[in-house]
Every structure is written in C-alpha cells, then in structure tokens.
Design an enzyme around this catalytic site. Structure first.
Site, PDB file in Angstrom:
ATOM      1  N   LEU A  48       1.504  -2.922   3.757  1.00  0.00           N
ATOM      2  CA  LEU A  48       0.243  -3.670   3.804  1.00  0.00           C
ATOM      3  C   LEU A  48      -0.860  -2.689   4.181  1.00  0.00           C
ATOM      4  O   LEU A  48      -0.725  -1.944   5.164  1.00  0.00           O
ATOM      5  CB  LEU A  48       0.300  -4.782   4.858  1.00  0.00           C
ATOM      6  N   ASP A  49      -1.951  -2.677   3.415  1.00  0.00           N
ATOM      7  CA  ASP A  49      -3.077  -1.808   3.739  1.00  0.00           C
ATOM      8  C   ASP A  49      -3.620  -2.143   5.124  1.00  0.00           C
ATOM      9  O   ASP A  49      -3.527  -3.295   5.574  1.00  0.00           O
ATOM     10  CB  ASP A  49      -4.200  -1.989   2.722  1.00  0.00           C
TER      11      ASP A  49
END
Length: 329
Positions: A48-49
């Site tokens: 996940l960024d």
C-alpha cells in the site's frame, strides 16, 4: 566446525490484518509489527502506498508461507478522483503536468465504466515498483528518466460510482485482482473524459479472505501492549542513556489475542482434518490417507488441519494427501 547462528525473535505465527494509517509505508508497517511482536520473521501481502490507508495483511512466522494465497486474493478499494489535473505520480504527491477547466458529469463517467470492467490492459504509473531493465520504475522516474512501461492485463470485477460530492471530485469503489494500479485508473479515466485526473484519497477496505471485521489498528495493538506494565531492560556497559522498554512475554500474551491463525489465509482451499499421527507424518513430508465422508478424493491444492492448527498444504491424489509445504506444530 560450523556454528549455527541463533535466531532472533520468538516463533509467533499468524496474521495481523493491520489498518495501515495514511503516511506510513508498507515496509515501515511490517518493521513496526515485527518489532512489537518480537517475531523471527514477517512480511506483507500486497503493498500500500504511503498516501493510501487501509488493509495491509502482515504475516508473522510460519504464516509467511501462506502470503501468496493472500496476494492472489481479490481486493476492494474506495478512492476519490480529483478532476482537472494530471500529476507525475497520478496522486497528490506528484507535480502537476496537465490541467483542464473541463469537469465531467455523472452520465459521462458512468458511460465509461464498462470499458474498465473485466479483463483490461493497464499501463502502470511511472512511479511504481515495476522493474525496467532490472531497475524500479520509481527510481528511474525520480532520476528524471521517462521510461516505457508495457501495458499488462488486470481484472476489475466491478467498478462502482458511489457519489459526486462536488464538480471537482468523484468517489468510486472497485473490486479487482492482483497487480491493479488504482492510480492508473484515475489517470486513464481523466484522459478519456478529456479533463485529466488523479487520486486524492485511497483506502483498501478488503483483501480476500480477510474482511473489515479483521482489521486491527496500531493504537489497539499498543493498548494491548500497555495493558501489562513493561519493565525497563538492564543497562549495558557503554550505554549513554537508559534503554527503552520493549514488549516481553507478558505483553506478547495480551497482544497475541489480536493475531489470526495462520490457516485463516487459506479459506479458498479445500480443507481436510487429520489426527495427531497423520499430522506427524505430514510434517515429516510423508503422504497420508484422506479420511472423512466429505473429504475430496482429488484436489490440485488443499490444506490439512489437526486440532484446529494448519499442518500442511499439498495435493490430494487418489485419496492421498501429499504435502508440499509443512508448518510447525
């Protein structure tokens, strides 16, 4: 004479389905959980960024062997696209590269969504972890190099428009397969609509087989840890300042109540129940006869449990379970 290096950490196994906060990277989240739990090893099932929040399944110990089954699971994202700007990173972090005064209406957006549903070809963002000639695309992009990233096939199960709070933003929800870049969807939608767009909010709400009910936050973990007083470690020679307390056995006991069983990742596989003797044989790599009225006679992949604990993943052939990957008892 060879010397065996002592393993660092304790042999805790299972899944922490972390509700990753905005601003924290996936690697940092894994490191934090690994330290808090004193785990020998840890890994996550899908990056996940930092600008995204939501479900980040983190595997501890033996559960790291089941990571591929979670990585391949369907994912659900809720996100907001802001219209009128395209950015280098396709999200709020990047520099603006294109602008438009046009804004799409609901009918125009809905008319496009079928084009983004099913199996589609998608070009990942310039700032992504895709490898180009052995280097990460984001490293090349940060160095100012424009690279050609080949399009690849991804699957979007559904693409729903949830609301349009104002003329500048639209909220969507998608269910998608492995490898889908939500940032690319915002970029491509904006281009097709002639108004440009980028992600301004992104949250992953589910990663199959886990659901929102499984989510655990860092404050919840820290609250469980703080429920038992920590004892400061003994000072060591040369320490310039007191060593910070860290979790120990009593804290871990409270924190472990938030860990899901290793086998929770394998809901998609046929499951068979074996007795203690068969479990011992499987852990030694030996096949066993599958018993039980509902047990499958054939399965390319299945998992075996004993006393509620995952024993092995393997194949069932002619009524025999043949282990391919085994798990410590």
């Amino acid at each position: 004479m060879s010397r065996h290096r002592k393993k660092k950490g304790r042999p805790v196994s299972g899944w922490i389905v972390l509700d990753k906060p905005h601003g924290m990277g996936s690697t940092d989240a894994v490191s934090k959980i690994k330290w808090l739990y004193g785990a020998e090893k840890a890994g996550h099932a899908g990056t996940l960024d930092p600008l995204a929040s939501g479900m980040l399944p983190i595997a501890l110990g033996e559960a790291t062997k089941t990571v591929p089954y979670v990585q391949d699971g369907a994912k659900i994202y809720r996100f907001t696209v802001t219209w009128g700007q395209e950015r280098t990173t396709d999200d709020l972090e990047g520099e603006v590269t294109k602008t438009s005064d046009l804004r799409p209406d609901e009918a125009s957006i809905r008319a496009l969504l079928p084009n983004y549903t099913g199996l589609i070809m998608q070009t990942p963002p310039q700032f992504s972890a895709i490898k180009i000639a052995g280097e990460r695309a984001y490293d090349l992009a940060r160095g100012g190099e424009a690279v050609e990233i080949p399009a690849r096939e991804v699957e979007i199960g559904r693409f729903d428009l949830l609301e349009m709070p104002d003329a500048n933003t639209t909220v969507f929800e998608i269910e998608c397969g492995k490898g889908t870049y939500v940032r690319s969807l915002a970029r491509d939608l904006g281009r097709d609509l002639g108004c440009y767009g980028h992600i301004s909010f992104l949250r992953r709400t589910e990663v199959y087989p886990f659901t929102a009910d499984d989510l655990v936050t860092l404050p919840e973990i820290e609250e469980a840890m703080a429920s038992v007083p920590m004892i400061a470690p003994e000072p060591r020679e040369g320490d310039e300042r007191p060593r910070s307390p860290r979790p120990g056995p009593e804290q871990w006991k409270a924190m472990d109540t938030l860990v899901l069983d290793t086998g929770a990742a394998l809901d998609s596989l046929p499951q068979v129940i074996v007795n203690d003797d068969s479990a011992s044989r499987l852990r030694l790599g030996n096949p066993v006869i599958v018993r039980g009225r509902d047990a499958p006679a054939e399965a390319e992949e299945a998992c075996a449990f004993a006393r509620g604990q995952l024993v092995a993943i393997g194949a069932i052939e002619a009524g025999m379970f043949k282990p391919k990957r085994v798990f410590a008892g």
